[in-house]
Enzyme design. Structure first.
Site, PDB file in Angstrom:
ATOM      1  N   ASN A  19       0.861  -1.176   0.000  1.00 35.81           N
ATOM      2  CA  ASN A  19       0.000   0.000   0.000  1.00 35.81           C
ATOM      3  C   ASN A  19       0.899   1.227   0.000  1.00 35.81           C
ATOM      4  OD1 ASN A  19       0.654   0.710   2.708  1.00 35.81           O
ATOM      5  ND2 ASN A  19      -0.950  -0.634   3.512  1.00 35.81           N
ATOM      6  N   ASN A  53      -4.658  -8.350   9.148  1.00 38.82           N
ATOM      7  CA  ASN A  53      -3.434  -8.023   8.426  1.00 38.82           C
ATOM      8  C   ASN A  53      -2.963  -6.613   8.773  1.00 38.82           C
ATOM      9  OD1 ASN A  53      -4.357  -5.918   6.304  1.00 38.82           O
ATOM     10  ND2 ASN A  53      -5.962  -7.462   6.360  1.00 38.82           N
ATOM     11  N   TYR A 155      -4.196  -3.015  -4.615  1.00 44.25           N
ATOM     12  CA  TYR A 155      -2.860  -2.773  -4.064  1.00 44.25           C
ATOM     13  C   TYR A 155      -1.878  -2.505  -5.191  1.00 44.25           C
ATOM     14  CZ  TYR A 155      -4.417  -4.315   0.511  1.00 44.25           C
ATOM     15  OH  TYR A 155      -5.067  -4.403   1.706  1.00 44.25           O
ATOM     16  N   LYS A 181     -12.658  -1.020  -3.564  1.00 47.20           N
ATOM     17  CA  LYS A 181     -11.707  -0.050  -2.997  1.00 47.20           C
ATOM     18  C   LYS A 181     -10.322  -0.290  -3.565  1.00 47.20           C
ATOM     19  CE  LYS A 181     -10.119  -0.149   1.425  1.00 47.20           C
ATOM     20  NZ  LYS A 181     -10.372  -0.158   2.873  1.00 47.20           N
ATOM     21  N   MET A 182      -9.616   0.809  -3.822  1.00 46.57           N
ATOM     22  CA  MET A 182      -8.242   0.707  -4.313  1.00 46.57           C
ATOM     23  C   MET A 182      -7.322   1.598  -3.489  1.00 46.57           C
ATOM     24  SD  MET A 182      -8.666   2.935  -7.806  1.00 46.57           S
ATOM     25  CE  MET A 182      -6.931   3.362  -8.033  1.00 46.57           C
ATOM     26  N   LYS A 183      -6.034   1.258  -3.505  1.00 46.48           N
ATOM     27  CA  LYS A 183      -5.034   2.041  -2.799  1.00 46.48           C
ATOM     28  C   LYS A 183      -4.658   3.257  -3.611  1.00 46.48           C
ATOM     29  CE  LYS A 183      -4.783  -0.820   0.583  1.00 46.48           C
ATOM     30  NZ  LYS A 183      -5.394  -0.427   1.875  1.00 46.48           N
ATOM     31  N   ASP A 220      -8.031   4.581  -0.688  1.00 43.41           N
ATOM     32  CA  ASP A 220      -7.410   4.446   0.633  1.00 43.41           C
ATOM     33  C   ASP A 220      -5.947   4.860   0.550  1.00 43.41           C
ATOM     34  OD1 ASP A 220      -6.513   3.708   3.118  1.00 43.41           O
ATOM     35  OD2 ASP A 220      -6.985   1.573   2.912  1.00 43.41           O
ATOM     36  N   ALA A 221      -5.588   5.922   1.316  1.00 45.39           N
ATOM     37  CA  ALA A 221      -4.208   6.418   1.291  1.00 45.39           C
ATOM     38  C   ALA A 221      -3.371   5.846   2.428  1.00 45.39           C
ATOM     39  CB  ALA A 221      -4.205   7.935   1.362  1.00 45.39           C
ATOM     40  N   GLU A 246     -10.256   7.410   2.250  1.00 46.43           N
ATOM     41  CA  GLU A 246      -9.890   6.747   3.511  1.00 46.43           C
ATOM     42  C   GLU A 246      -8.489   7.111   3.990  1.00 46.43           C
ATOM     43  OE1 GLU A 246     -10.763   2.563   3.430  1.00 46.43           O
ATOM     44  OE2 GLU A 246      -9.131   2.065   4.800  1.00 46.43           O
ATOM     45  N   GLU A 272      -9.237   2.662  11.311  1.00 47.27           N
ATOM     46  CA  GLU A 272      -8.739   1.283  11.415  1.00 47.27           C
ATOM     47  C   GLU A 272      -7.493   1.200  12.280  1.00 47.27           C
ATOM     48  OE1 GLU A 272      -7.749   0.812   7.078  1.00 47.27           O
ATOM     49  OE2 GLU A 272      -5.887   0.017   7.879  1.00 47.27           O
ATOM     50  N   ASP A 299     -11.287  -1.703  13.973  1.00 46.17           N
ATOM     51  CA  ASP A 299     -11.232  -3.144  13.705  1.00 46.17           C
ATOM     52  C   ASP A 299     -11.098  -3.871  15.041  1.00 46.17           C
ATOM     53  OD1 ASP A 299     -10.477  -5.743  13.119  1.00 46.17           O
ATOM     54  OD2 ASP A 299      -9.009  -5.170  11.590  1.00 46.17           O
ATOM     55  N   HIS A 329     -12.580  -2.367   9.380  1.00 46.82           N
ATOM     56  CA  HIS A 329     -11.442  -2.870   8.609  1.00 46.82           C
ATOM     57  C   HIS A 329     -11.246  -4.358   8.912  1.00 46.82           C
ATOM     58  CE1 HIS A 329      -7.067  -3.918   8.907  1.00 46.82           C
ATOM     59  NE2 HIS A 329      -6.993  -3.318   7.729  1.00 46.82           N
ATOM     60  N   GLU A 348     -15.639  -4.778   5.680  1.00 48.28           N
ATOM     61  CA  GLU A 348     -14.685  -4.879   4.576  1.00 48.28           C
ATOM     62  C   GLU A 348     -14.589  -6.342   4.118  1.00 48.28           C
ATOM     63  OE1 GLU A 348     -10.810  -3.305   5.578  1.00 48.28           O
ATOM     64  OE2 GLU A 348     -10.291  -3.098   3.463  1.00 48.28           O
ATOM     65  N   SER A 349     -14.188  -6.555   2.889  1.00 47.03           N
ATOM     66  CA  SER A 349     -13.964  -7.905   2.383  1.00 47.03           C
ATOM     67  C   SER A 349     -12.718  -7.893   1.508  1.00 47.03           C
ATOM     68  CB  SER A 349     -15.182  -8.334   1.555  1.00 47.03           C
ATOM     69  OG  SER A 349     -14.958  -9.583   0.962  1.00 47.03           O
TER      70      SER A 349
HETATM   71 MG    MG Z   1      -7.376   1.128   5.061  1.00 46.24          MG
END
Ligand code: MG
Length: 396
Positions: A19, A53, A155, A181-183, A220-221, A246, A272, A299, A329, A348-349
């Site tokens: 990430n 994770n 990712y 969602k993407m990074k 998501d940053a 995010e 998170e 989380d 998360h 989240e999944s």
């Molecule tokens: Mg995140």
């Protein structure tokens, strides 16, 4: 009714993904098994736990402090006064003996691993899926069997171009997810915008009439940006009206979050990397977040478990926030049950990463971004074959 054994092990979830902040080349997870003296069908009821994770295995803390405290506790001091069961709240208090306030960090991860296993055992002893037990004990509502999930991925990966990114997102959409969602933040802004545009173009094919593709994409940053960079991204993405933006800045920089919230209209998501209900209180006091549109992602598997998560929900209530603003998360079954049982907004999944810990029960397809929970007693790990095999391999 007592705990007869607590076993701990470490497993690798190493991969080449990255990430904006970390790579996962040396990522590990702690797993535990809490064996009770309750025997069903010839086998002792055993609760299983792990952590999400992004934090490394907690063997030191588990073996030096937390597991010995449970082993040394008088069995009667861990029993539920009202039911023939263990009491997760008494167990939590025992784990946290001689721990000063603050200093959460890794400690909250270690305790979260044990707490997950305790709730799994408690629900199994009560012969209920955890989500039903939670709805009965802690809400006046019926448990929902169906919960919103979104697919988290996108990712950075060696050699991964925009075509591969789009292909990945298409897979999630084809699996039944409506939100992906993407990074961001692992590449320069201009390059990230090209990645976002490529994904949005793909999403357009899956949107319904009158809907904007942006409402199906979260970015998501991972806490990477300083205020200037976070603002620069905010300016670029605001017109896209994304599902959420995010962790723009450091998770504990509430002032940065408040500045951004004042300038950017679409939803934010964060939380998170908060570890306690005190952290959540501070985020709500000082982060400027909006209870009608922003999302909270604490989380339970990283933040002292469900006992502490219930305290977080109490903090939300005091600040006028609904539990439905929470989408944890972690992409694990524990949070999925908490979401269904306590009326959270979803979960989240990780359809493609962090296996076997990511993902839910086998044979539970996603339709319209909704997933059904299984009715196995406990968290339902026994219905996720790759995960339960791993527990059996490590613990017998
Ligand atoms: Mg995140």
């Amino acid at each position: 009714m007592r705990i007869v054994e607590i076993k701990e092990s470490v497993v690798s979830i190493a991969s080449e993904i990255k990430n904006a902040y970390i790579d996962f080349s040396k990522m590990t997870v702690s797993i535990v098994a809490v064996v009770t003296d309750v025997v069903r069908e010839g086998k002792p009821i055993t609760g299983y736990g792990f952590h999400s994770n992004g934090r490394y295995a907690q063997s030191g803390l588990l073996n030096e402090r937390f597991i010995p405290r449970l082993r040394e506790a008088e069995p009667d001091s861990l029993r539920d006064d009202e039911r023939e069961n263990l009491d997760p709240f008494k167990i939590w208090n025992t784990l946290m003996q001689n721990e000063k306030p603050g200093g959460h960090g890794e400690r909250s991860v270690a305790v979260g691993v044990i707490d997950m296993a305790i709730w799994d055992a408690v629900a199994k002893i009560e012969e209920k899926p955890l989500y039903k037990l939670l709805a009965e004990r802690f809400t006046d509502q019926k448990a929902r069997k169906e919960t919103f999930v979104y697919a988290a991925g996108g990712y950075y990966y060696p050699g991964k171009d925009n075509e591969a990114l789009v292909q990945e997102m298409r897979t999630y959409l084809e699996q039944g997810y409506k939100v992906v969602k993407m990074k961001i933040g692992g590449a320069p802004l201009a390059k990230d915008m090209k990645r976002i545009e490529a994904v949005l173009k793909e999403l357009e094919a899956f949107t319904e009439r009158g809907e904007s593709a942006g409402r199906r994409l979260a970015v998501d940053a991972n806490g990477r940006f300083d205020l200037a960079t976070a603002r620069a991204y905010a300016r670029e993405i605001e017109p896209l009206n994304l599902f959420w933006y995010e962790e723009a800045g450091d998770p504990l920089d509430y002032a940065l979050q408040a500045e951004l919230t004042g300038e950017y209209k679409p939803p934010f998501a964060t939380g998170e990397n908060l570890f306690s209900h005190q952290d959540v209180a501070n985020l709500l006091r000082y982060g400027g977040l909006r209870p009608e549109k922003d999302y909270l992602q604490m989380d339970p598997a990283l933040s002292y478990g469900l006992v502490e998560y219930l305290r977080m929900l109490e903090v939300l209530k005091q600040h006028g926030w609904s539990p439905s603003r929470c989408i944890p998360h972690g992409g694990h079954q524990f949070a999925l049950h908490i979401a269904a049982g306590l009326g959270l907004g979803g979960n989240e999944s990780y359809p493609g990463v962090f296996q076997p810990f990511g993902g839910f029960a086998d044979h539970t397809p996603v339709h319209d971004s909704l997933i059904h929970l299984t009715d196995l007693p406990g968290v339902g790990f026994e219905a996720k074959s790759d995960l339960i095999d791993l527990f059996y391999e490590n613990f017998g």
